[in-house]
Structures are given as C-alpha cells and as structure tokens.
Write a protein that holds these residues in place. Structure first.
Motif, PDB file in Angstrom:
ATOM      1  N   MET A   1       0.840  -1.202   0.000  1.00 51.74           N
ATOM      2  CA  MET A   1       0.000   0.000   0.000  1.00 51.74           C
ATOM      3  C   MET A   1       0.877   1.254   0.000  1.00 51.74           C
ATOM      4  O   MET A   1       1.864   1.323   0.728  1.00 51.74           O
ATOM      5  N   LYS A   2       0.501   2.221  -0.819  1.00 47.52           N
ATOM      6  CA  LYS A   2       1.300   3.443  -0.901  1.00 47.52           C
ATOM      7  C   LYS A   2       1.026   4.369   0.284  1.00 47.52           C
ATOM      8  O   LYS A   2      -0.049   4.328   0.880  1.00 47.52           O
ATOM      9  N   THR A   3       1.998   5.187   0.594  1.00 49.23           N
ATOM     10  CA  THR A   3       1.871   6.080   1.743  1.00 49.23           C
ATOM     11  C   THR A   3       1.805   7.538   1.291  1.00 49.23           C
ATOM     12  O   THR A   3       2.540   7.951   0.403  1.00 49.23           O
ATOM     13  N   ILE A   4       0.899   8.277   1.918  1.00 47.14           N
ATOM     14  CA  ILE A   4       0.814   9.710   1.665  1.00 47.14           C
ATOM     15  C   ILE A   4       1.065  10.437   2.977  1.00 47.14           C
ATOM     16  O   ILE A   4       0.434  10.123   3.990  1.00 47.14           O
ATOM     17  N   THR A   5       2.007  11.373   2.962  1.00 42.65           N
ATOM     18  CA  THR A   5       2.285  12.138   4.177  1.00 42.65           C
ATOM     19  C   THR A   5       1.639  13.508   4.077  1.00 42.65           C
ATOM     20  O   THR A   5       1.718  14.161   3.044  1.00 42.65           O
ATOM     21  N   VAL A   6       0.977  13.904   5.146  1.00 38.53           N
ATOM     22  CA  VAL A   6       0.443  15.266   5.216  1.00 38.53           C
ATOM     23  C   VAL A   6       1.391  16.064   6.100  1.00 38.53           C
ATOM     24  O   VAL A   6       1.612  15.717   7.255  1.00 38.53           O
ATOM     25  N   LEU A   7       1.982  17.098   5.522  1.00 40.18           N
ATOM     26  CA  LEU A   7       2.970  17.904   6.239  1.00 40.18           C
ATOM     27  C   LEU A   7       2.322  19.187   6.733  1.00 40.18           C
ATOM     28  O   LEU A   7       1.726  19.933   5.957  1.00 40.18           O
ATOM     29  N   ILE A   8       2.445  19.428   8.028  1.00 41.75           N
ATOM     30  CA  ILE A   8       1.782  20.590   8.618  1.00 41.75           C
ATOM     31  C   ILE A   8       2.785  21.431   9.401  1.00 41.75           C
ATOM     32  O   ILE A   8       3.165  21.054  10.511  1.00 41.75           O
ATOM     33  N   PRO A   9       3.240  22.550   8.842  1.00 50.52           N
ATOM     34  CA  PRO A   9       4.080  23.442   9.638  1.00 50.52           C
ATOM     35  C   PRO A   9       3.199  24.197  10.631  1.00 50.52           C
ATOM     36  O   PRO A   9       2.125  24.669  10.257  1.00 50.52           O
ATOM     37  N   ALA A  10       3.613  24.286  11.866  1.00 49.94           N
ATOM     38  CA  ALA A  10       2.758  24.922  12.873  1.00 49.94           C
ATOM     39  C   ALA A  10       3.556  25.856  13.763  1.00 49.94           C
ATOM     40  O   ALA A  10       4.588  25.479  14.328  1.00 49.94           O
ATOM     41  N   TYR A  11       3.096  27.076  13.854  1.00 49.98           N
ATOM     42  CA  TYR A  11       3.725  28.058  14.714  1.00 49.98           C
ATOM     43  C   TYR A  11       2.627  28.743  15.528  1.00 49.98           C
ATOM     44  O   TYR A  11       1.781  29.414  14.958  1.00 49.98           O
ATOM     45  N   ASN A  12       2.628  28.529  16.808  1.00 54.63           N
ATOM     46  CA  ASN A  12       1.601  29.072  17.698  1.00 54.63           C
ATOM     47  C   ASN A  12       0.190  28.762  17.191  1.00 54.63           C
ATOM     48  O   ASN A  12      -0.620  29.656  17.001  1.00 54.63           O
ATOM     49  N   GLU A  13      -0.086  27.497  16.965  1.00 55.00           N
ATOM     50  CA  GLU A  13      -1.385  27.120  16.422  1.00 55.00           C
ATOM     51  C   GLU A  13      -2.244  26.374  17.434  1.00 55.00           C
ATOM     52  O   GLU A  13      -3.201  25.700  17.063  1.00 55.00           O
ATOM     53  N   ALA A  14      -1.910  26.461  18.712  1.00 54.67           N
ATOM     54  CA  ALA A  14      -2.642  25.700  19.728  1.00 54.67           C
ATOM     55  C   ALA A  14      -4.170  25.835  19.622  1.00 54.67           C
ATOM     56  O   ALA A  14      -4.871  24.831  19.715  1.00 54.67           O
ATOM     57  N   PRO A  15      -4.708  27.054  19.415  1.00 53.99           N
ATOM     58  CA  PRO A  15      -6.174  27.160  19.412  1.00 53.99           C
ATOM     59  C   PRO A  15      -6.838  26.374  18.280  1.00 53.99           C
ATOM     60  O   PRO A  15      -7.989  25.969  18.405  1.00 53.99           O
ATOM     61  N   VAL A  16      -6.128  26.163  17.189  1.00 52.48           N
ATOM     62  CA  VAL A  16      -6.782  25.579  16.023  1.00 52.48           C
ATOM     63  C   VAL A  16      -6.494  24.078  15.881  1.00 52.48           C
ATOM     64  O   VAL A  16      -7.195  23.353  15.184  1.00 52.48           O
ATOM     65  N   LEU A  17      -5.471  23.589  16.584  1.00 53.46           N
ATOM     66  CA  LEU A  17      -5.058  22.191  16.394  1.00 53.46           C
ATOM     67  C   LEU A  17      -6.170  21.165  16.640  1.00 53.46           C
ATOM     68  O   LEU A  17      -6.311  20.230  15.839  1.00 53.46           O
ATOM     69  N   PRO A  18      -6.964  21.296  17.697  1.00 41.78           N
ATOM     70  CA  PRO A  18      -8.025  20.283  17.904  1.00 41.78           C
ATOM     71  C   PRO A  18      -8.957  20.182  16.703  1.00 41.78           C
ATOM     72  O   PRO A  18      -9.285  19.076  16.262  1.00 41.78           O
TER      73      PRO A  18
END
Ligand code: UDP
Ligand code: MG
Length: 322
Positions: A1-18
């Motif tokens: 099975m092929k793999t897809i990575t989702v890359l998420i750069p995050a800087y002070n993103e605590a409020p939106v992460l959930p």
C-alpha cells in the motif's frame, strides 16, 4: 500500500489544532486506499502547540513530529518536513484550516491520473482586504514578467507532490527560501484545482505587510536577476541622455556664454541620479547579501526532537543536525 504524508508546519497554532485533528481524522476515514501519515513541524511555537501535538502522537501512531530549536519561519519549517518524508506523495497544508483538508481526495484522484504536482488555486479569498488582494496580484505580475519560468498565480503551498517532486525539492538547499518559486522551478506535470480559501479558523495570521513585503523581495531576488538588468538598462539610458544633454550645454555655452540660470534643472538631475544610484546599490546589495548568506553554508534548521514511528534519515541534511 502506498503512503501519503500530510505535512503541517505549525507556529503558535494551539487554538486551532483540535479542529485540525478532527478534520484530518475524518479525512483519514475517507481515504482507504493509502496509508496516511501526519507530520507536524513545530516551528518554535511559544504556546502549547508542541504539547498538543505530542498528545496526539501518543494516541495515534500515524502522527509524527519534528520540533525545531527555535522559530525558523514557514519556508524553513517546510524543508525540515520535506527532508523527513520518504512516502509516495506529500501534501503540504496550513495548520489554520485555511486550506480545506477535504480537497485532498480530489488531489489524490488527479495524482492517480499521473500528475506530479496537484496545486490548489484559490478562486476567492475570504477574509482578506482588497489591499492584500491588490498587492498580491501586482506581485505575481511583476514576478511573471521578470522570468521565463511559468509562475502559478494565486496558489499557496497547499498541494500534493509526487515522490519525484519531493526528491527534487530536497536537493534545493538555498538558505533564503522562496518555496512557491521552487515549486514552479522544479517543473514536472502540474495540475491546478480550484477552491475557495476560508478565513483562518482560529488564532492569528503570522504575516504582516512588512513580512509580506520582505517575502516579495525574497521571491523576486531568489528567482531572477532581472532587477540587476533593469539597473544596467536604466544606467545606459540615463548616460545616453546625459551625453546629448552635455553636448547641448557645451554648444549653448559656446554660443551664448555662461549664464547662471539652470539651478533647478541641475538639482533635479543630481537628485534623480542620486536616487537611481542608491536604488541600484540597494539592488546589488540584495544579491550580495544573498551570496553572503549562501556562502556561510549554515544548516538550514536545527532539530530539538524528532518523533516518528518509522523515522526517516534525511539524505541531504547537514551533518550538524541529527
Ligand atoms: N508558520 C510557521 N512558521 C512561521 C509562521 C507560520 O510554521 O514562522 C505556519 C503556520 O503555523 C501556518 C502556516 O505557516 O500553518 C501559514 O501561516 P499563516 O496562517 O500565519 O499565514 P497566512 O495564511 O496568513 O498566509
Ligand atoms: Mg493562514
């Protein structure tokens, strides 16, 4: 099975992460044909971003993260992530949900059709002022005129990249990075997909006009040497003009004698030339500064912690980072 990575750069993103995790999880349920991985790059956040990411990494083994030693900026955060990806495809997405993850299945479809770089083009920009739209439009225009490489307008970093593109991007080790330009530069089979860019889900944008202005200069200077050419052409044109003007002045003096009139025109010429010279020096300085920064050969980023269920050893990474 092929793999897809989702890359998420995050800087002070605590409020939106959930909210982001919720959306990513729902997405994970709709994609069954592929292994999904979520790679977070914590770019020196000063809030709880890292702690939240760690929590999720404990619960969900698809989640891995890189913690950079300080805030390096989004461009560097992205290459740090790209270096640690060796999946079949990569999706880069903003943490603030301005890029809807629900678009990813459509991107995957196009990728399956054989496109290497499926990029999202925003057909409308909600929550952005007319001034931001106008400045961004003018910037694209200037950039496109100054280079022969086709630039994708109104696109961000939200895109799906095939393995081949990932490998190509890994090889670009410039320290002054303008990643949007790199996407254009690498070429490959591109396909656009339109979407409506949502306003930020929570938290604040990290960009202000000063930063955007700097990014615009970085974009142009890292992409083309046309400004150097412009100052050369301007120099030639002005010298040419000045030469004829001198002939006229000499002829006038010979025929009519010396007169002291002409102070305003002289000031105008001096000020104009002074301005052009300063501008040209500034332009040259931009490029020399860039040479200076590149010759230092510093590592692009430093990693404080890297957590992954199956860690990737970066191929092009500098020896100083582990
Ligand atoms: N970002 C980052 N490092 C920074 C600034 C931003 O990793 O120094 C991330 C940020 O967390 C977000 C993405 O880059 O995931 C886009 O940032 P932002 O939403 O502030 O930019 P905008 O959408 O306003 O262009
Ligand atoms: Mg944003």
């Amino acid at each position: 099975m092929k793999t897809i990575t989702v890359l998420i750069p995050a800087y002070n993103e605590a409020p939106v992460l959930p909210k982001l995790f919720d959306r990513l999880e729902t997405l994970g349920k709709t994609i069954k044909k592929y292994n999904l991985e979520f790679l977070f790059v914590n770019d020196g956040s000063r809030d709880d971003t890292l702690a939240i990411i760690k929590q999720y990494a404990q619960k969900d083994e698809r989640v891995s993260y890189i913690n950079l030693t300080r805030n390096f900026g989004k461009e560097i955060a992205m290459i740090a992530g790209i270096d640690h990806v060796d999946s079949d495809a990569l999706v880069i997405i903003d943490a603030d949900l301005q890029d809807p993850p629900e678009l990813i299945p459509d991107m995957i479809k196009l990728w399956e059709e054989g496109y290497d770089d499926v990029f999202a083009r925003r057909s409308s920009r909600l929550g952005e002022s007319w001034f931001k739209k106008f400045t961004s439009q003018s910037f694209y225009k200037v950039l496109q005129r100054s280079t022969t490489i086709p630039i994708q307008r109104d696109t961000g970093d939200f895109r799906l990249l095939d393995r081949r593109c990932i490998d190509a991007l890994k090889r670009i080790r410039e320290s002054e990075r303008y990643t949007k330009g790199f996407f254009s530069w690498i070429g490959f089979n591109k396909k656009e997909i339109n979407y409506i860019r949502d306003p930020r889900a929570a938290g604040e944008t990290k960009w202000n006009y000063f930063k955007l202005f700097n990014l615009a200069i970085d974009g142009i200077v890292s992409f083309t040497t046309a400004p150097l050419r412009i100052s050369t052409i301007l120099g030639i044109a002005i010298s040419f003009f000045a030469f004829f003007y001198i002939l006229i002045v000499i002829a006038r003096t010979l025929f009519y004698g010396v007169d002291l009139a002409g102070y305003p025109s002289m000031m105008a010429v001096i000020l104009f030339l002074g301005g052009v010279q300063l501008l040209s020096l500034g332009i040259i300085g931009e490029y020399i500064g860039r040479i200076f920064n590149e010759t230092k050969q510093r590592p692009l980023y430093l990693i404080e912690e890297y957590h992954a269920t199956s860690p990737v050893i970066p191929e092009f990474q500098d020896k100083t980072t582990r």
